[in-house]
Enzyme design. Structure first.
Site, PDB file in Angstrom:
ATOM      1  CE  LYS A  40      55.026  20.127 -28.587  1.00  0.00           C
ATOM      2  NZ  LYS A  40      56.234  20.670 -27.918  1.00  0.00           N
ATOM      3  CB  SER A 118      54.801  23.901 -26.704  1.00  0.00           C
ATOM      4  OG  SER A 118      55.944  23.139 -27.077  1.00  0.00           O
ATOM      5  CB  SER A 142      58.375  22.499 -24.891  1.00  0.00           C
ATOM      6  OG  SER A 142      58.420  23.863 -25.212  1.00  0.00           O
TER       7      SER A 142
END
Length: 442
Positions: A40, A118, A142
Site C-alpha cells: 500500500k 483506505s 481500512s
C-alpha cells in the site's frame, strides 16, 4: 515479466496501482523468493522508492523514502518481488479509495462502485487475481472494509494484551489481504505471530479456562474446533449514521448457522459498549487528528518542505486543523475516556470467545457516495461502526467474504481476544475453506 504485464493489464480497467517498482535483486534461497507482492502507498517505507500516501503534491514531486522500516526490510529479506504500490486514500483517512492524486479504484465486481478504503487498491488487486497477497494498513477498518466490499479475506493483527495505560499504538496496524486463509496464515508467521501467543491469550480465555494454556481452535484447519467456542452474534446497527441492510443480516445469520452446525455455542450477544459508537466517533477525532499531524510531518521530510493545508484534499485539511486547536488537556481527557471504554469493551471476552458481526453495514456504494464533502464524515464513521472500536482496543479481527443474492460481496467479521490471530484464521478457514469468490469480470 509476465506477472507485471498481468498486473498492468488488470490495472488499466480497475485503477488499483499508484506506481510500479523495479524488480529487486533475486534471493533464490529466501522463503518467499520471487513471490509477487503489492504494498500500500501508505506508511510502509522502502528505501529509495516512492511513497506518496495518496497525496497529489508528494506524487508530483516524486517523493521517496529515505530508508526501510522494519517490515519493509523484512519483506525484502524474505525475497518477495515487491511489484509496486497500490492506491490509498489520502493519508488513509477515507473508507473509499478515490484520491485526487490518482483517481478512483474501481470495484472488480461492479466498476461503478467503490473498492472501499483506505486499502482499496490492495483489496481490488487481490479480488481481481492480480496477486495472491497484498499489504495494507488498518486505522479504523481500512483493511477489513475494502476486503468486505471486494470479496477477499483480510487480517487486522492486534496487540498481545490490553495496555495498562492509554496508548494509540494499536490504532494503525499493518496487515494483509488474500484470496485464501492459508496465505494470511503465512503472512501472520512473517509478522511473528504464528501459532498463538502461548500466554493464555487466544480464543477462550474466559470462564473455566486454564490461563496458563494456549487455547482456542489450535491450528485445526477444517477438521473442526478443539472445543466448542462461545460465539456472540451482533446483527443490528450500532450507529445512527448508516442502518444495517437486510443482506448483511442474512450473511451474519448464515455464518452463525454454520458455527452452530459445527457444534459451537452461538447466541445473540455483543459488548453493550459498542452501542456508544456515535460518541466514540466524535471523541476520537482529536486522536485521529494528532495521528494525521504526525503522518504529515513525516511526509514533509520526504518532500523536503512542510506540507500545507493547501497541498491536501479539503477533508484532510479539515482533520489536520483539529490537531492544531486540540489542547494537551483535551487530548489527555479523550485518551482516558477511550481507555475506560476499551476496558469495558474487552471485558466481554471474559465470557465469550468470538464476536461475529457484519464487517460493514452495507455493500459497496457507488463511487462518489463516500467522497461528498457535505456527508463524507458522517457516512465514513457509519461504515466504520463494526471495525473502528477494535482499532482502539487493539484486538485482532478477520474479514470473511461471501456473496449476496444480488451477486455482490458482503463481509462478515470475527473478533477475538488478544493474541488470538492464528485461532481466528483457523475458525475463518472452517467457515470458508475455499478460495474467495471470483468477480465475474476478473
Amino acid at each position: 515479466m509476465e506477472v507485471r504485464e498481468h498486473i498492468t493489464r488488470l490495472d488499466a480497467a480497475l485503477g488499483f496501482m499508484a506506481t510500479t517498482l523495479p524488480p529487486a535483486s533475486p534471493r533464490p534461497t529466501a522463503p518467499f523468493a520471487g513471490e509477487p507482492l503489492l504494498v500500500k502507498d501508505l506508511d510502509l517505507k522502502l528505501a529509495n522508492t516512492p511513497l506518496w500516501r495518496g497525496n497529489h503534491v508528494l506524487r508530483e514531486h516524486r517523493a521517496v523514502s529515505s530508508h526501510d522500516d522494519p517490515l519493509g526490510r523484512r519483506l525484502r529479506e524474505l525475497g518477495f518481488d515487491i511489484v509496486g504500490r497500490t492506491k490509498s486514500a489520502e493519508f488513509g483517512l477515507a473508507v473509499t479509495t478515490e484520491p485526487f492524486a490518482y483517481g478512483p479504484v474501481r470495484n472488480p465486481w461492479d466498476h461503478e462502485r467503490s473498492a472501499g478504503g483506505s486499502s482499496g487498491g490492495s483489496a481490488c488487486a487481490v479480488a481481481a487475481r492480480a496477486v495472491r497477497i497484498a499489504h495494507g494498513t488498518d486505522l479504523g477498518g481500512s483493511l477489513r472494509i475494502p476486503a468486505a466490499h471486494c470479496g477477499v479475506f483480510a487480517l487486522k493483527p492486534g496487540l498481545v494484551r490490553l495496555p495498562t495505560t492509554p496508548t494509540f499504538e494499536a490504532w494503525n496496524q499493518h496487515g494483509f489481504l488474500a484470496g485464501r486463509v492459508g496465505d494470511l496464515r503465512r503472512m501472520l508467521l512473517l509478522l511473528g505471530r504464528g501459532q498463538g501467543q502461548g500466554q493464555g491469550e487466544g480464543l477462550g480465555q474466559g470462564e473455566g479456562q486454564d490461563q496458563g494454556q494456549v487455547s482456542g481452535t489450535g491450528r485445526s484447519g477444517t477438521d473442526g474446533p478443539a472445543r466448542p467456542l462461545r460465539v456472540g452474534v451482533l446483527a443490528s446497527a450500532v450507529s445512527s449514521a448508516i442502518d444495517l441492510d437486510g443482506g448483511s443480516v442474512e450473511a451474519v445469520q448464515w455464518m452463525a448457522d454454520k458455527l452452530s452446525d459445527q457444534g459451537h455455542h452461538v447466541l445473540p450477544a455483543h459488548p453493550r459498549v459498542l452501542e456508544q459508537f456515535d460518541q466514540f466517533a466524535t471523541k476520537s477525532l482529536p486522536v485521529l487528528a494528532g495521528w494525521l499531524a504526525e503522518e504529515v510531518a513525516d511526509a514533509s521530510k520526504d518532500l523536503g518542505r512542510p506540507l500545507t493545508e493547501a497541498d491536501m484534499e479539503p477533508g484532510t485539511a479539515q482533520m489536520l486543523a483539529m490537531a492544531a486547536v486540540a489542547t494537551p488537556e483535551a487530548v489527555r481527557d479523550v485518551a482516558q475516556w477511550l481507555h475506560r471504554l476499551v476496558t469495558d469493551l474487552t471485558a466481554w471476552w471474559e465470557w465469550f470467545d468470538v464476536l461475529l458481526s457484519p464487517t460493514v453495514p452495507v455493500q459497496a456504494p457507488r463511487l462518489g457516495w463516500l467522497s461528498d464533502p457535505d456527508t463524507a464524515m458522517r457516512r465514513t464513521f457509519g461504515m466504520m461502526q463494526y471495525t473502528a472500536m477494535f482499532n482502539a482496543s487493539g484486538q485482532p479481527a478477520v474479514n470473511i467474504p461471501c456473496v449476496g443474492s444480488n451477486g455482490l460481496p458482503y463481509g462478515v467479521q470475527l473478533v477475538g481476544a488478544y493474541g488470538s490471530e492464528a485461532d481466528l484464521l483457523d475458525l475463518a478457514e472452517q467457515l470458508s475453506p475455499e478460495e474467495a469468490p471470483t468477480p465475474p469480470a476478473a
